[in-house]
Design an enzyme around this catalytic site. Sequence first.
Site, mmCIF file in Angstrom:
data_model
loop_
_atom_site.group_PDB
_atom_site.id
_atom_site.type_symbol
_atom_site.label_atom_id
_atom_site.label_comp_id
_atom_site.label_asym_id
_atom_site.label_seq_id
_atom_site.Cartn_x
_atom_site.Cartn_y
_atom_site.Cartn_z
ATOM 1 N N ASP A 186 1.776 3.475 0.196
ATOM 2 C CA ASP A 186 1.062 2.957 -0.996
ATOM 3 C C ASP A 186 0.652 1.491 -0.909
ATOM 4 O OD1 ASP A 186 -0.187 3.265 -3.422
ATOM 5 O OD2 ASP A 186 1.458 4.123 -4.488
ATOM 6 N N MET A 187 -0.423 1.267 -2.005
ATOM 7 C CA MET A 187 -0.995 -0.105 -2.032
ATOM 8 C C MET A 187 -1.450 -0.212 -3.412
ATOM 9 S SD MET A 187 -3.753 -2.493 0.031
ATOM 10 C CE MET A 187 -5.027 -1.935 -1.035
ATOM 11 N N ASP A 210 -4.661 8.916 -8.646
ATOM 12 C CA ASP A 210 -3.501 9.170 -9.457
ATOM 13 C C ASP A 210 -3.711 10.287 -10.605
ATOM 14 O OD1 ASP A 210 -1.968 7.289 -8.028
ATOM 15 O OD2 ASP A 210 -2.188 5.709 -9.191
#
Length: 695
Positions: free
Chosen positions: A448-449, A516
């Site tokens: 993730d970032m 998301d």
Amino acid sequence: MIKINKENYLFILETPNTHYVFGIDDAGCNRHIHWGRKCPADDYSICIGSDESSNNTMLDEYKQEYTPFGLTMYRECDIKAQFSDQCREIQLAYCDYAADDSSLSVRFKDTHYPLEVVLNYRIFPHSDIIQRWTTVRNTGETEIRFERLFSAQFSLPSTKPYTFRNTNGAWGGEFVETATRLEGGYAMWDSRKGATNHGHSPHFIAAQNADENTGDVYFASLAYSGNFKVSASRDSFGITRIALGMNDFDFSHTLLAGESFDTPPVYCGYTQGYGEMTRQMNRFVTEHLLPKQFAQTPLPVLYNSWEATGFDVNEAQQIELAKIAAQIGVELFVMDDGWFGQRKDDHAGLGDWYVNPEKFPNGLDALIQAVNELGMDFGLWIEPEMVNKDSDLYRAHPEWTYHYRHRDACELRNQLVLNMTRKDVQDYIFTTLDTLLTKHNIKYIKWDMNRPFSQTGAENLEDPKMYSYLHTKAVYDIVDKLKERHPGTAIESCASGGGRCDLGALSHFDQAWTSDNTDAIDRLAIQKGYALLRPTKTMRAWVTDISGINKPCSLDFRFAVAMQGALGIGGNLSHYSSTDLEICKKNIGLYKQIRSIVQFGDLYRLLDHDTDEVSLNQYVSADKKESVAFLTARGTRFYKKKIPICFGGLDENTRYTLTFQGQTYKKSGAYLMNVGIAVHIRGAYYNEVILIQAL
């Protein structure tokens, strides 16, 4: 096949259905000639022009493969540099070429300064996709500083305006499409946040009179995850040009004596209709760009525990969720954030990639063993490029973040960005993750970032404005090294949702987290935009409880949307009723039956939820013997909706069988595609999954 006319220096890149043609004129300039349908090779020639006036020169009208800054060309350029004597103009003259059946390199050099520019092309068997990139070389003894260094320029054939499709998204609303008709001036899509991010996409799709099946469609996608720029223009003569590459915003690159540099590659094509564009890119990226370990392997059904637990994870709780996941048919169990360091919330722990001993007193292996004994692989969430100030790593190495000495660092999500251009940072991240994968049986990493860059000072760099490129390259290199050391581990690209889903990322990561936002209604639009130029199999799509809260819809409806990518489950299974779990088990079983068709088949977008009230997406196997169609509707107006649905992609001479709304049909492919089946679609959140089999 690459054909070269040596008498007049014409280069013809021939794919199964198209020609891409350019040449060298008498002045040694590169000149674009044609891109589109094939013509007799002997018919191609370079058009000789003249100045319109002292304010409209023939140079400014040229269609070119690559435009340098200078002379009397005032339009958008692709390369701009400053030499040691402060000259900022480039004059390129043709030198020579090198070619074989599938690759072509055409070399130019400046008429005075020690700069070489090589235009590179590659074609692929059985594909109309062409790869382009540019190489620059410093053959002198003094440095050359570049202010702009794009990968490629394209000149479109028609003088009529084109409509450009791109995205104008945000976090939670990635890949939302826009259409811009460019009649004059400039249109630009870019990212300035360090990575490709959630807003615009690093591609262009330019079309005239096009729909899914007809019309001229020209497209190109940049394989690069850093700051990018796509610039389209249409001049007073009706010429439409597009340039794309690394963003020249906050950019410079110094090429020292003897050095060379390759720009990120671009993959381009021409088709009739948007549908064929999608199908070509789906096949091409899967076959040629995705990492080979899993490119031809169907992705597993995963469960991610984030929505069930948040940061509050522990061994017993995760095992209980894993037991339920195994019962409904999940193949990969993924534990998300909260397992490491002093990670109780998003304020602390990032950078400290050791197992929290309070949450997991037996270490990770007890949990992994339990998951494996349930018949599932184990996966883990990480965020290697970031650090919290409240962490052992930051306390030991505050200098490892991007920063300026006399500026306060901006925190987003309570975290800072590690300076991945530093070798010590790269070594730390690789060694830490390599050790984690070596010690534990981890088959999947969700990388993730969660924030864009700021305060991008990098004191270690001679040219700090190369941070975006060098950071991106470091991520690619670490992922490649990890995959080489641990070939059985798949790695997903996630950047606060769909912030790093470009072809560059997909050349190194095995799949991407699309957004998301897992609301099934919103996902209809998000997944459509994603799949325009990206492979279906790389698109992770979850069934979660969010859809039931934001826009209530049935669990079956949520599955019907998520099954159109790489299926995942993200709801809190501990709260599901026995009926809900049976629905999950039924749909997961169905997905396993059809997932090879979905993940590797050709996609036909037959009805659109925005324009038709109904969405109909069909996936067809390569041999056209199997197909699956997803028919969904958010709600139909008035009393009822009775429409004929016509399918696509079938063999017209083959007979098929399908069962739909309680009735079995046995029809030819020609009938199903041209006449179709009349259906009633009633009520809100209607969904049907239709299996079509060749007899």
